[in-house]
Every structure is written in C-alpha cells, then in structure tokens.
Design a protein around this motif. Structure first.
Motif, short mmCIF file in Angstrom:
data_model
loop_
_atom_site.label_atom_id
_atom_site.label_comp_id
_atom_site.label_asym_id
_atom_site.label_seq_id
_atom_site.Cartn_x
_atom_site.Cartn_y
_atom_site.Cartn_z
N LEU A 1 3.00 -2.25 0.09
CA LEU A 1 3.43 -1.81 1.42
C LEU A 1 3.14 -2.88 2.46
N GLN A 2 1.99 -3.53 2.33
CA GLN A 2 1.61 -4.55 3.31
C GLN A 2 2.44 -5.82 3.16
N GLU B 218 5.77 -4.97 4.66
CA GLU B 218 5.63 -4.90 6.12
C GLU B 218 5.67 -6.31 6.71
N TYR B 219 4.99 -7.24 6.06
CA TYR B 219 5.00 -8.64 6.50
C TYR B 219 6.42 -9.20 6.46
N THR C 219 8.69 -7.58 9.09
CA THR C 219 8.39 -8.07 10.44
C THR C 219 9.09 -9.41 10.67
N ARG D 126 5.47 5.45 2.47
CA ARG D 126 4.29 5.12 3.27
C ARG D 126 3.08 5.89 2.74
N SER E 205 -3.71 7.78 6.90
CA SER E 205 -3.53 6.41 7.34
C SER E 205 -4.01 6.21 8.77
N GLU F 160 0.25 5.74 10.88
CA GLU F 160 1.37 4.80 10.73
C GLU F 160 1.78 4.56 9.28
N LEU G 64 0.48 2.66 6.91
CA LEU G 64 0.39 1.31 6.35
C LEU G 64 -1.01 0.98 5.84
N TYR G 65 -2.03 1.33 6.60
CA TYR G 65 -3.41 1.04 6.21
C TYR G 65 -4.19 2.35 6.06
#
Length: 465
Positions: A135-136, A139-140, A143, A238, A244, A248, A250-251
């Motif tokens: 997911l991260q 996301e990178y 972006t 997600r 999270s 959001e 993500l984390y």
C-alpha cells in the motif's frame, strides 16, 4: 645508544603491523557490509561460520512482485544512463519501505522488483507486513503520478502482486553469491502482479485469508495459473479506517497492532468458527428470506466490528461480539419466529471446537438473546450488538434493505399491504433508539431523515394496495 635505536625500530615495526591490522579490519568490514547487502544477515553469518548455507523450507512466506507498466516502450525512449538512474530512485524508495515493514529484498531483474516476508527469519505477520509495504509503495507511485498530471511531467505506473505460501530459500552459486526463493508460491505472486491493475495492490486468496481482519478488500474473481489451476484474486483497498492513522487507510494505528495480537495469541480461532457457520447458513437459509439472508448476517458482522473498534473493544470481547453476530439469526435455518434459542443452541454445539470456553459461550448466548426486539441491552457489548443489528436504519441504503424486509414479510403472510408496512416502519423508527456514542453520532441524523421520507410517502398515499 644502540639499544635505543633497536627500540625505535621495534616501535616502528609494531606501528606498521597495527596499521596493517587496521586496514585489514576496514577491508573486512567492507566485505561483510557488502555480503549483508547481497544476502540476509543470518545467512551471511552461516556462510562465515560454516562456509556454506543450506537451503531451507518455509511454510508461510509472502512474496511481493512489482513491475512497471509499458517498461519496454519507456526504455526505447530514454538514454540508458537516465533509465538506470530513474530505476535507482524508485528501487531505493522501495528498499526504504520494505525495510520499515520487515521484508527482505530478494532481487531485481530489469524493471522487476521482488521481496518477501517470513524469510530467512520466520514470523507470523509476514502477510500483513507485505500488504502494508505494498500500500505504501503504491501510495508513493500514485503521488508521483498525481504530481506528474499537474505539472505535465512524465510518470510511471506500477503493477504489484502478493501471494502467500510455501517456498524453499537459500544461497545459490559459489562465485557470485545470491540469496533466492523458489516454489509455486513465487510463480503465483508474479501472476498476481501480471493480472493486477496499475496503481493497485493485488493479492491471492491465500494472502487474503490471512489479512482479512485488518484490510478492506474487493474480490476480483479467479485467475488461471500454470501449477495450481484457478486461484482467487483480490484488490486491497486500504487498511480498515478504524485501524489506521486518521482513518486514511495507509498507516496502521495502535489499535491495529492490538487486533493483530488478539488474532495471534487468543485461544479463540474466530475465523475458522465463522467459516463453519457461514457454510451452514448458505446451505440452510430459505431463498424466501430476502432480509434475514446470509448478506444480513455479514452486514451485522461488519457493523459490530466497526462499532466495537470505535468503542475501544480490542480484547476477546471483539471475537464474542462477532461470533454472536454470526449466530444471532442462525435459527432461521430451522424456524421463522422466535429463532434466537435455536441460534444459541447452535453456538453451544459448534463453538467449543474452535477454542471457545463455557464462559465465552455463555456471553455469546446473552448477546444473541439481546437482539430480540425491543432491544434492552444491559452492558457495553450488548449495546454494540443491538446497534449493529439495526445499523441500516441510519444509512443511505435504508430504503433498499427495508424493501427486502417488506417483501419477506408479505411472502410470509405477516403484512397484507404496503401502506400497513409503512405504518409499521414509522412506529418502529419512532420507538427505536441507538445506544452507543458511535451509533448516535454516525446514524441518528440519517435515521430521522429516513423516518421523514417514509412519513412523506404515507402522506402522498400513492399505494396500490
């Protein structure tokens, strides 16, 4: 004088030896650092002490593959040095993300990047770790895409796939050492990547079963593989908002880890118990149950989990609530009215097989019985399941779900006109109340709006019967 001269020579020789040792140590450290960058630390230690590292079998490893979309065409239009530099930027970021999530980089082949969790050090969390990293990473990449669309700059898109299963791992070769993993699990991970949508995280059914409690996923159907026939495929949307940071997705937040620990260390095997009763319901529920269907049970389970987490229930109470939700209407497989005793009996018969104690089952039975109308909860867990049972009253899909109940009641001879049904709805909505702060805050306003819409329909009096 001669003695002093000899001492000086000895000191100089000693200094030279120490300097050589220092330089040798520097080179040794460089070699060991390089070795650890090539292969995992534990494997490097084995090579140092034994001179070789044997291959090992691993039962549960999560393999993550990435691949850039249209890379061949991209490569044709870039200078080789620019291409390598850009790949280096991306892969360095991927390295940073996977290290934070306890994964091991395996290799890169051209534009493909491969890493894994659960090797060489075994752990129980590698499916979760892999999905968090995925997911991260996306996301990178997304972006960068968003920024590129705004500025007109070029951007790359990434496909990413994960599969979990058995692998063999070890070092191959003697001249140029390489740590690698083999097995059908690796091939299926690559298949997930190939079939995945750019910018999304695609996982196999085997990974899904291990990460389902923590992430929101969408079923994508089945895909054919060389070695295993058809395997299920899911997209991870997600992290569940309740688990999270800032909702959001993500984390993970602190509650996320509490739920992971609950699943890893509780004596209750909730998910096997859930699959058992779901199979019973799928086989036994009548097709005439338009409202009290398997979908209603799943809806209440989702709602009870959401309320429990937002109300701070992260201990075994969460399993008790979800178990009660799966059984609260199970009695419909045998009888239409006053079915709660049947569901309680089924829970008592089935749940001991899955680590539930007598005390657990006693609490679950109380939670089943409290869903009888009118709701009269006596404690927090009972308030949560009551609110989850009628969560739909305060949602946007209220009219759709209410219409299913109308059809069911008419087919069972409980009502004889649509006007009678709306009068019943008005009376019920006026009588009903939510109990938990979460439900009151998130559902009460919409419930009153739904009530108003039913009252307006009654006032128009456009019924055909």
């Amino acid at each position: 004088m001669k003695i002093e001269s000899q001492k000086k020579v000895i000191e100089e020789e000693k200094h030279k030896v120490e300097e050589q040792k220092r330089l040798l140590q520097i080179e040794k450290d460089k070699t060991e650092t390089l070795l650890r960058n090539i292969i995992p630390e534990s494997t490097a230690e084995e090579l140092k002490t034994k001179g070789r590292a044997s291959a090992r079998a691993y039962k549960t490893v999560s393999v993550l593959f990435t691949d850039f979309v249209g890379f061949t065409k991209i490569a044709e239009n870039m200078k080789p040095t620019d291409l390598v530099n850009k790949l280096d930027v991306y892969f360095r970021k991927f390295d940073e993300i996977i290290v934070k999530n306890n994964l091991e980089k395996i290799k890169t082949i051209g534009d493909a990047y491969m890493c894994a969790g659960g090797v060489p050090v075994r752990n129980n969390t590698n499916p979760i770790d892999a999905v968090l990293a995925a997911l991260q990473i996306q996301e990178y990449m997304n972006t960068l895409k968003s920024n590129g669309l705004k500025t007109g700059e070029e951007f790359w898109e990434l496909r990413l796939g994960i599969n979990t299963g058995e692998v063999t791992a070890g070092v191959i070769g003697s001249e140029r050492l390489a740590y690698d993993i083999w097995g059908a699990t690796v091939n299926q991970a690559q298949r997930m990547e190939m079939m995945g949508e750019p910018g999304r995280v695609t996982i196999s059914g085997s990974t899904f079963k291990l990460i389902e409690p923590y992430f929101e996923c969408t079923y994508r159907g089945k895909v054919k593989t060389k070695s295993k026939g058809l395997i299920e495929m899911f997209t991870v949307e997600r992290i569940k908002p309740e688990l999270s940071i800032n909702g959001e997705g993500l984390y993970p937040n602190e509650r996320f880890q509490q739920i992971v620990n609950l699943h890893l260390y509780s004596s209750i095997n909730y998910y096997k118990a859930e699959r058992h009763i779901i199979k019973v319901l799928e086989k036994g529920l009548s097709p005439m149950l338009h409202y009290h269907s398997i979908e209603h049970t799943k809806d209440v389970v989702r709602a009870v989990e959401r309320y429990a987490l937002l109300e701070g229930v992260t201990d075994e109470g969460l399993f008790l609530l979800k178990s009660a939700a799966t059984y609260h209407d199970a009695g419909f497989v045998e009888i239409y009215e006053k079915n709660e005793p049947v569901g309680a009996r089924m829970a008592e018969e089935i749940l001991p097989k899955y680590g539930y104690s007598d005390q657990h089952i006693a609490q679950i039975k109380e939670l089943i019985f409290v869903t009888q109308i009118p709701h009269q909860p006596k404690n927090k867990l009972e308030q949560i399941i009551c609110d989850a049972d009628l969560d739909y009253l305060g949602r946007d899909d209220f009219h759709e779900i209410a219409d299913r109940l109308r059809r069911e009641l008419r087919e069972h001879g409980k009502i004889n006109s649509d006007r009678q049904w709306d009068n019943m709805q008005v009376a019920f909505l006026n009588m009903h109340k939510y109990f938990t702060p979460t439900a009151i805050a998130s559902r009460q306003t919409k419930k009153m709006q739904n009530l108003k819409e039913v009252e307006e329909r009654l006032a128009r009096n456009e019924y055909k019967d």
